[in-house]
Design an enzyme around this catalytic site. Sequence first.
Site, PDB file in Angstrom:
ATOM      1  N   ASP A 217       0.773  -1.138  -0.039  1.00 62.78           N
ATOM      2  CA  ASP A 217       0.050   0.038  -0.083  1.00 62.78           C
ATOM      3  C   ASP A 217       0.811   1.340  -0.016  1.00 62.78           C
ATOM      4  O   ASP A 217       1.838   1.543   0.639  1.00 62.78           O
ATOM      5  CB  ASP A 217      -0.956   0.088   1.200  1.00 62.78           C
ATOM      6  CG  ASP A 217      -1.721   1.335   1.430  1.00 62.78           C
ATOM      7  OD1 ASP A 217      -1.760   2.073   0.467  1.00 62.78           O
ATOM      8  OD2 ASP A 217      -2.057   1.555   2.671  1.00 62.78           O
TER       9      ASP A 217
ATOM     10  N   ASN B 292      -0.274   4.678  -0.322  1.00 60.81           N
ATOM     11  CA  ASN B 292      -0.852   5.709  -0.004  1.00 60.81           C
ATOM     12  C   ASN B 292      -1.487   5.663   1.740  1.00 60.81           C
ATOM     13  O   ASN B 292      -1.926   6.800   2.256  1.00 60.81           O
ATOM     14  CB  ASN B 292      -1.806   6.186  -0.807  1.00 60.81           C
ATOM     15  CG  ASN B 292      -3.010   5.520  -1.055  1.00 60.81           C
ATOM     16  OD1 ASN B 292      -3.044   4.277  -0.111  1.00 60.81           O
ATOM     17  ND2 ASN B 292      -3.891   5.748  -1.824  1.00 60.81           N
TER      18      ASN B 292
ATOM     19  N   ASP C 173      -3.979   3.990   2.830  1.00 65.52           N
ATOM     20  CA  ASP C 173      -5.399   3.792   3.244  1.00 65.52           C
ATOM     21  C   ASP C 173      -5.632   2.362   3.456  1.00 65.52           C
ATOM     22  O   ASP C 173      -6.982   2.035   3.602  1.00 65.52           O
ATOM     23  CB  ASP C 173      -5.978   4.317   1.923  1.00 65.52           C
ATOM     24  CG  ASP C 173      -5.899   3.359   0.777  1.00 65.52           C
ATOM     25  OD1 ASP C 173      -5.037   2.350   0.745  1.00 65.52           O
ATOM     26  OD2 ASP C 173      -6.527   3.667  -0.381  1.00 65.52           O
TER      27      ASP C 173
ATOM     28  N   ASP D 247      -1.951  -0.997  -3.685  1.00 64.49           N
ATOM     29  CA  ASP D 247      -2.228  -0.426  -4.878  1.00 64.49           C
ATOM     30  C   ASP D 247      -1.127  -0.410  -5.874  1.00 64.49           C
ATOM     31  O   ASP D 247       0.020  -1.018  -5.505  1.00 64.49           O
ATOM     32  CB  ASP D 247      -2.520   1.129  -4.509  1.00 64.49           C
ATOM     33  CG  ASP D 247      -1.542   1.679  -3.550  1.00 64.49           C
ATOM     34  OD1 ASP D 247      -0.397   1.422  -3.645  1.00 64.49           O
ATOM     35  OD2 ASP D 247      -1.907   2.410  -2.730  1.00 64.49           O
TER      36      ASP D 247
ATOM     37  N   ASP E  98     -11.461 -15.935 -15.429  1.00 69.23           N
ATOM     38  CA  ASP E  98     -12.215 -16.429 -14.159  1.00 69.23           C
ATOM     39  C   ASP E  98     -13.475 -17.315 -14.580  1.00 69.23           C
ATOM     40  O   ASP E  98     -14.253 -16.935 -15.265  1.00 69.23           O
ATOM     41  CB  ASP E  98     -12.655 -14.971 -13.420  1.00 69.23           C
ATOM     42  CG  ASP E  98     -13.365 -15.312 -12.003  1.00 69.23           C
ATOM     43  OD1 ASP E  98     -12.532 -15.851 -11.308  1.00 69.23           O
ATOM     44  OD2 ASP E  98     -14.597 -15.079 -11.876  1.00 69.23           O
TER      45      ASP E  98
ATOM     46  N   GLU F 217      -9.312 -20.663 -15.739  1.00 71.20           N
ATOM     47  CA  GLU F 217      -9.861 -21.172 -14.440  1.00 71.20           C
ATOM     48  C   GLU F 217     -11.121 -21.908 -14.413  1.00 71.20           C
ATOM     49  O   GLU F 217     -12.317 -21.451 -14.695  1.00 71.20           O
ATOM     50  CB  GLU F 217      -9.971 -19.998 -13.381  1.00 71.20           C
ATOM     51  CG  GLU F 217     -10.213 -20.882 -11.790  1.00 71.20           C
ATOM     52  CD  GLU F 217     -11.438 -19.955 -11.176  1.00 71.20           C
ATOM     53  OE1 GLU F 217     -11.521 -20.061  -9.853  1.00 71.20           O
ATOM     54  OE2 GLU F 217     -12.327 -19.347 -11.787  1.00 71.20           O
TER      55      GLU F 217
HETATM   56  C1  NOJ Z   1     -12.904 -17.632  -8.857  1.00 68.78           C
HETATM   57  C2  NOJ Z   1     -12.275 -16.632  -8.003  1.00 68.78           C
HETATM   58  O1  NOJ Z   1     -10.859 -16.983  -7.995  1.00 68.78           O
HETATM   59  C3  NOJ Z   1     -12.724 -16.272  -6.720  1.00 68.78           C
HETATM   60  O2  NOJ Z   1     -12.158 -15.487  -5.942  1.00 68.78           O
HETATM   61  C4  NOJ Z   1     -13.970 -15.735  -7.157  1.00 68.78           C
HETATM   62  O3  NOJ Z   1     -15.043 -15.270  -6.047  1.00 68.78           O
HETATM   63  C5  NOJ Z   1     -15.189 -16.359  -7.967  1.00 68.78           C
HETATM   64  N1  NOJ Z   1     -14.403 -16.926  -9.405  1.00 68.78           N
HETATM   65  C6  NOJ Z   1     -16.079 -15.452  -8.591  1.00 68.78           C
HETATM   66  O4  NOJ Z   1     -15.490 -14.490  -9.385  1.00 68.78           O
END
Ligand code: NOJ
Length: 551
Positions: free
Chosen positions: A29, A31, A33, A37, A215, A277
């Site tokens: 981080d 800054n 907060d 970042d 994802d 994934e």
């Molecule tokens: C897989 C991601 O790795 C996970 O962190 C997320 O909660 C779910 N997909 C939904 O996007």
Amino acid sequence: MSDFKFLTGSEDWWRQAVVYQIYPRSFADSNGDGIGDIRGIISRVDYLKTLGIDAVWLSPHYPSALADGGYDVDDYRNVDPRLGTLEDFDEMIEQLHRNGIRVIVDIVPNHSGSNHVWFQEALRSPKGSPARDRYIFRDGKGENGEIRPSELVSHFGPTAWTRITEPDGTPGQWYMHLFAPEQPDFNWDNPEVREDFLETIRFWSDRGVDGYRIDVAHALTKNLANGHLPERTGYDLSLVKHDGSDDLFDRDEVHEIYKSWRKVFNEYNPPRMAVAEAWVHPERRPPYASTEELGQSFNFDMLGAGWNPARIKSIADYNLGEAKKQGTSTTWVLSNHDVIRHATRLGLPDDTDFFRWYSPNRFNPGVDEATGLARAKAMTQLLLALPGSTYLYQGEELGLQEHLTIPAEQMQDPQFFRNPDVGFSRDGCRVPLPWARSGSSLGFGPGGAHLPQPAWYVDYSVEAQSGQKGSTLELYRELLRMRSELVCAEEMAWVRHWFNKNVLHFKRPNGWQSITNFGSKPVKLPKGRLLVSSKPLVDGKLGANTTAWLK
Ligand code: NOJ
């Protein structure tokens, strides 16, 4: 924007790369907060370079309400203002490229965040409108539409349907969300959705991004034709059909999408890489990883391998064989932001059911941390010697254990709140990294940390380990430095130890050998020059829970 003059090398750089996952909000981080970042990442480029990785993968860096740690994306073509600006992002890419490190970003195509302009427009628009068609809106059942459209549960529990209030203030339609209500699922039958993601990929590729982690890549297309609605009571992979006709996951049509993405990836020089994934049955993984689609697909099998040599060997054989058939390389993963850190997992009895273990014993988990860490290092060293790429998760190079005692009121993971009976949270592996022994948030930044750091983090800090012989950090540095010199053709052959089933030993074509002792008795080292071992030798022999490389 970054150009590629800082980076050379083949288009296939990813095939045997070591990729380091950064969870940006918990890395560094700048800054104060309390949230990591982009400038924090820039300030640690030297650290990444010294670690010796080939690429970083950034978990989502987009504007987000953080209902699911950034996997609820409100704008796919921008940077979360808490993380920085697009200019900061460009500078980060340039700095990383200058230091020979490629950049992979997360693409979250199954759902947006609920503050995305399209979802907000859908809420304002009438039933049946084009704006609603970008998501999955349906009428409820019952006289007044008050009963949810199907019994579909959400991955985070309990239901996958949320009812909206129509613009005129009356209770209205329902929308589908496989995850949290703040993550409405897109309708991938809608051409506008398809077009928009192509634009997003071009946007980041033009800025110099080298690759993408996709994802829930297997969930985009769903069986919604002719009024059909998926019903599902759980997300166990065993419930998913094997033939591409499941209502929700791994449907055959999803591959058309990735074929169209590949065309865009190949418009660039070098072509952009991607990794899916996709929690699918192992035999269904290959198309995602084909050269006509994403090119690589996560193989998560080692996550469930435990400390079991026979299982590890068969997982290695299977995945290396499949990758070869597809002309791609496999991926090795032991930790990420969704699972219990492997130094903790491997300190539990083999075959522990982690969900059940986590819940009732949360404050008395019975982890043998020393054994867990020794096994974690030995496993990582073993996987780093196998052909394929290895994905590391931030903090594993420090040997971090899972933080198991975060108070409920400080939890952030929606999975924790939506499943109160289970109590499982992914926050324990997402705690901001300890960089220093002292100071505000142990060097994470000049302010606090958005998740509490446990007191024992001090001893795991980068400062505490740097330059310390025998530390986990120095072991990772040494392994990655050696690996970059040793890595060779993507072949390996097992060396049988007929009288000891507790040994896994293999050779690469250039004579690089890796041997791991899974048993309790020390084992004689094979012939060769010892390069590095994950623990000191015991009277010249390989002790328990140890891997050594030789050449
Ligand atoms: C897989 C991601 O790795 C996970 O962190 C997320 O909660 C779910 N997909 C939904 O996007």
